[in-house]
Design a protein around this motif. Structure first.
Motif, short mmCIF file in Angstrom:
data_model
loop_
_atom_site.label_atom_id
_atom_site.label_comp_id
_atom_site.label_asym_id
_atom_site.label_seq_id
_atom_site.Cartn_x
_atom_site.Cartn_y
_atom_site.Cartn_z
N LEU A 167 5.14 20.51 15.28
CA LEU A 167 6.35 21.23 14.89
C LEU A 167 6.61 22.39 15.84
O LEU A 167 5.67 23.01 16.33
CB LEU A 167 6.19 21.78 13.48
N TRP A 168 7.90 22.69 16.01
CA TRP A 168 8.32 23.81 16.85
C TRP A 168 7.58 23.73 18.20
O TRP A 168 7.55 22.65 18.77
CB TRP A 168 8.06 25.14 16.11
N LEU A 170 4.26 24.64 18.41
CA LEU A 170 2.89 24.94 18.00
C LEU A 170 2.05 23.67 18.17
O LEU A 170 2.28 22.67 17.49
CB LEU A 170 2.90 25.40 16.54
N LYS B 347 -1.80 29.14 13.27
CA LYS B 347 -1.22 29.27 14.60
C LYS B 347 0.19 29.81 14.46
O LYS B 347 1.02 29.23 13.75
CB LYS B 347 -1.13 27.89 15.27
N PHE B 408 4.88 29.02 11.46
CA PHE B 408 3.44 28.88 11.75
C PHE B 408 2.95 27.54 11.22
O PHE B 408 3.64 26.88 10.45
CB PHE B 408 2.64 30.05 11.13
N ILE B 409 1.77 27.14 11.67
CA ILE B 409 1.13 25.96 11.07
C ILE B 409 -0.25 26.35 10.55
O ILE B 409 -0.87 27.30 11.05
CB ILE B 409 0.99 24.76 12.05
N ALA B 421 3.07 23.40 7.30
CA ALA B 421 3.99 24.10 8.19
C ALA B 421 4.68 25.20 7.40
O ALA B 421 5.21 24.94 6.32
CB ALA B 421 5.02 23.14 8.74
#
Lengths: 301, 425
Positions: A167-168, A170, B347, B408-409, B421
């Motif tokens: 995702l994104w 990351l 993260k 963030f994850i 997520a």
């Protein structure tokens, strides 16, 4: 372009540079797989950009089947010298001599699939924890499902049904000892993007991509370049044609296209009008519908 | 693809990412196949291969879904398992499609595909109208802050291209639109199978005066989707050449997550709080006077400050939030439910830290868009609001303001799998 706008190539470039810097940050001992083909050439070009003005902080690695176009090898060695980068070469012949790999025989024999053995041995020997490859999602349908950061278990295998979501921007590169990652910095580039980028940045590529005269023969609808270690069937005949390579790989399974394109603009034009995919000429993908998926699961590029 | 690609016109092409969501049999694969086919992005050998497979399976028509279902298991079961990425280009734009499966259990794939998309296509079968899954797809697009939604009412050929049917469905959708957080919603009546209003304007639906889907994809204004207001530069990597030529060079490499940075701008560095000025913005091709999101660049500063990966460079007049206590919406990906008081790796931008889940506030019922305060077990594909505490402060913006500094994850410590997520509220 208007102010604060970047074109599609610059956006793809930025994304790839981000991935390359993530690799340098998240892994201890990455290598970049280098075949001498256009995809690995632009991947290396992007790496030079990512770390400028420092040198590229990892080595390149070439899995040499011994069945290469001579020009590719020369290009590879010249590039390593020019940019002062370490080029690790692992030979499929060594894997055969050590009895780890068994060579195919007969018509259509290729060392393409046994490269995986040499590759995995090389990665293990050098304790590589991340191998970057120039694979693109538009190349083939199994690749379309590939992540940027692709996790491999301790046997080097890919489990396509159990991939980590991305995702994104990351990217999760966490792993256990013995596992490694394959990372594909140019996942989102198409063949056309690659050529437009080579043209825009004026990047050096092997002369094989431009038209030249070569002895070729036709097999299963594709033109193949001839080399001494290739067996011809009775029905096949060698002819000299104006050809160029659309992809460069092991000579035994890389088709060539009839073409008179002698400059980058012509190649871009040719790609824009072509009606066949670039891997359409690759005998290794034609073996079955899931040929690529099967090879990738075992640890292929 | 046309000759515009070769004449230098390609230097003006923009990149657009979109996602497609639809229920099983809404004709999503057919629509993607249509977009690829009509933009001449399907090659002869691909077409031959799927014709052959369709014939072998005894199917009457060429099954365009075979183009997108890349894995053996998908073709065998006739379902899409994972996000597949597809590419096509027109003279104006290059498109990346995140093709996500529409099954109930695959929220995680939809969230993944949506995270980077400029636009979402939501498909509705004209015979069925708005159903539960439509709501879910729209909610996810809204939660992930996809700036533009195009609702394609498909299979118009099966309802006699009836204008009333189209209007009824449009009104159904608009009834719950106020619950969504999307500024731009458009509707197009299409037949993916016959090609009406996909690339070419329909000749049978002359009552429809809006744009075709392709016209929207090619022309919708997306430059404004980027945040150009809040300058954010998470340091990704420190470039130290240690060569004679660049002996004292210390560059901070990263991708700009928001705003514009100019040489000479006063900047502040988090977490140290030190201030300096931008000395240069370097790339291999040239040194730049200014740079903006989403460019990847290397910056140098006037002062010698200790900066490392995970730090964030911002302009002194526009600071991010800073806290160890974060409230977020979380989309859960894993079979093992979210653990209250559980610890996870986190993260966020380029920083790695750990966090503890302090509270599960409520779960979202994504079929009714109502909050559930009773059942707080967050299972796979659930969406919930949670509070977490991080081991050190993070520097962020709300997700609504910036998708990159606001996300963030979470990673499970034992297995290293990405389990959730988060979008910071």
């Amino acid at each position: 372009m208007k102010k604060n706008n970047i074109n599609h190539l610059r956006e793809l470039e930025s994304e790839s540079i981000f991935i390359l810097r993530e690799v340098a940050s998240q892994f201890e001992n990455p290598v970049m797989l280098f075949s001498g083909g256009k995809d690995s050439i632009i991947m290396f070009h992007l790496a030079r950009k990512a770390f400028y003005p420092a040198k590229v902080p990892f080595a390149l690695m070439h899995i040499d089947t011994g069945h290469n176009f001579e020009e590719t090898i020369k290009f590879r060695d010249d590039l390593a010298k020019k940019y002062g980068v370490e080029m690790i070469v692992k030979y499929v012949q060594d894997s055969i001599d050590e009895g780890k790999a068994v060579e195919e025989s007969g018509v259509g024999a290729s060392r393409n699939s046994i490269q995986t053995i040499t590759l995995l041995d090389g990665l293990e020997e050098l304790k590589v924890d991340c191998a970057m490859g120039g694979g693109r999602r538009d190349e083939e349908k199994a690749r379309a499902k590939e992540r940027f950061f692709s996790h491999r278990d301790e046997f080097g295998q890919w489990d396509p049904k159990n991939q980590r979501p991305e995702l994104w921007n990351l990217f999760n590169g966490k792993k256990k000892p013995g596992e490694h990652f394959r990372v594909f910095p140019i996942s989102n580039w198409t063949e056309m993007d690659v050529w437009q980028y080579i043209l825009m940045e004026n990047i050096d590529i092997p002369s094989l991509y431009f038209t030249h005269k070569r002895k070729v023969f036709k097999r299963d609808g594709s033109w193949l370049a001839h080399a001494p270690y290739m067996q011809l069937k009775d029905s096949e005949e060698l002819v000299e044609m104006d050809v160029r390579c659309r992809t460069i790989g092991d000579i035994t399974c890389t088709g060539v296209t009839l073409s008179k394109a002698d400059k980058l603009e012509d190649i871009v034009e040719e790609i824009a009008t072509t009606r066949v995919t670039e891997r359409g000429g690759r005998a290794d993908d034609k073996r079955s519908e899931a040929a690529m998926e099967d090879r990738k699961k075992e640890g292929y590029f | 693809m046309t000759d515009t690609n070769t004449t230098g016109g390609y230097l003006d092409m923009q990149l657009m990412r979109f996602t497609t969501a639809g229920s099983v049999d809404d004709g999503k694969s057919t629509l993607i196949g249509r977009l690829l086919y009509d933009s001449k992005s399907i090659f002869e050998d691909q077409m031959e291969a799927i014709e052959l497979t369709s014939k072998r399976k005894g199917e009457k028509h060429v099954n365009l879904a075979l183009l997108t279902d890349g894995l053996r298991a998908e073709r065998e079961q006739g379902i899409t398992i994972d996000v597949a990425y597809r590419y096509f280009a027109t003279p104006k734009r290059k498109f990346i499609i995140a093709d996500t499966p529409g099954h109930i259990q695959y929220t995680r794939n939809m969230v993944t595909g949506a995270s980077t998309a400029n636009l979402a296509i939501i498909l509705i079968d004209a015979r069925n109208g708005v159903i539960e899954q439509t709501l879910r797809h729209a909610y996810i697009a809204s939660l992930l802050q996809i700036p533009h939604i195009v609702v394609c009412i498909n299979k118009m050929d099966l309802v006699d291209y009836d204008e009333d049917t189209y209007n009824k469905i449009k009104n159904q959708f608009m009834e719950f639109a106020p619950k969504l957080d999307v500024k731009d919603i458009r509707f197009v009546p299409i037949s993916a199978l016959k090609g009406d209003n996909v690339v070419d304007r329909s000749t049978v639906m002359d009552w429809f005066k809006g744009s075709t889907l392709m016209h929207i994809l090619e022309n919708i204004y997306i430059s404004g989707d980027q945040n150009y207001i809040d300058p954010r530069f998470p340091v990704q990597y420190v470039v130290r050449p240690q060569s004679d030529e660049y002996h004292d060079y210390r560059g901070y490499a990263g991708r700009i997550d928001g705003g514009i940075f100019n040489v000479g701008d006063p900047v502040k560095i988090f977490p140290s709080g030190f201030e300096s000025k931008i000395k240069s913005i370097d790339t291999l091709n040239e040194s730049l006077k200014s740079a903006f999101a989403p460019q990847s660049v290397t910056m140098t500063l006037e002062d010698d400050i200790d900066i490392s990966r995970g730090d964030m460079i911002v302009k002194t007049n526009n600071l991010p939030e800073s806290s160890q206590d974060i409230t977020a919406m979380i989309s859960w990906f894993h079979e093992k439910p979210l653990r209250l008081n559980g610890k996870y790796f986190l993260k966020h931008t380029t920083s790695d830290l750990r966090c503890m889940v302090k509270e599960i506030s409520f779960k979202m019922d994504i079929n009714t868009l109502e909050r559930n305060f009773d059942d707080k077990e967050v299972k796979m594909n659930d969406i919930a609001r949670i509070k977490i505490r991080t081991t050190k402060p993070i520097f962020y913006d709300s997700y609504r303001r910036n998708r990159y500094t606001g996300s963030f994850i979470l990673i499970e410590e034992g297995t290293n799998e990405t389990v959730g997520a988060g979008m910071i509220v």
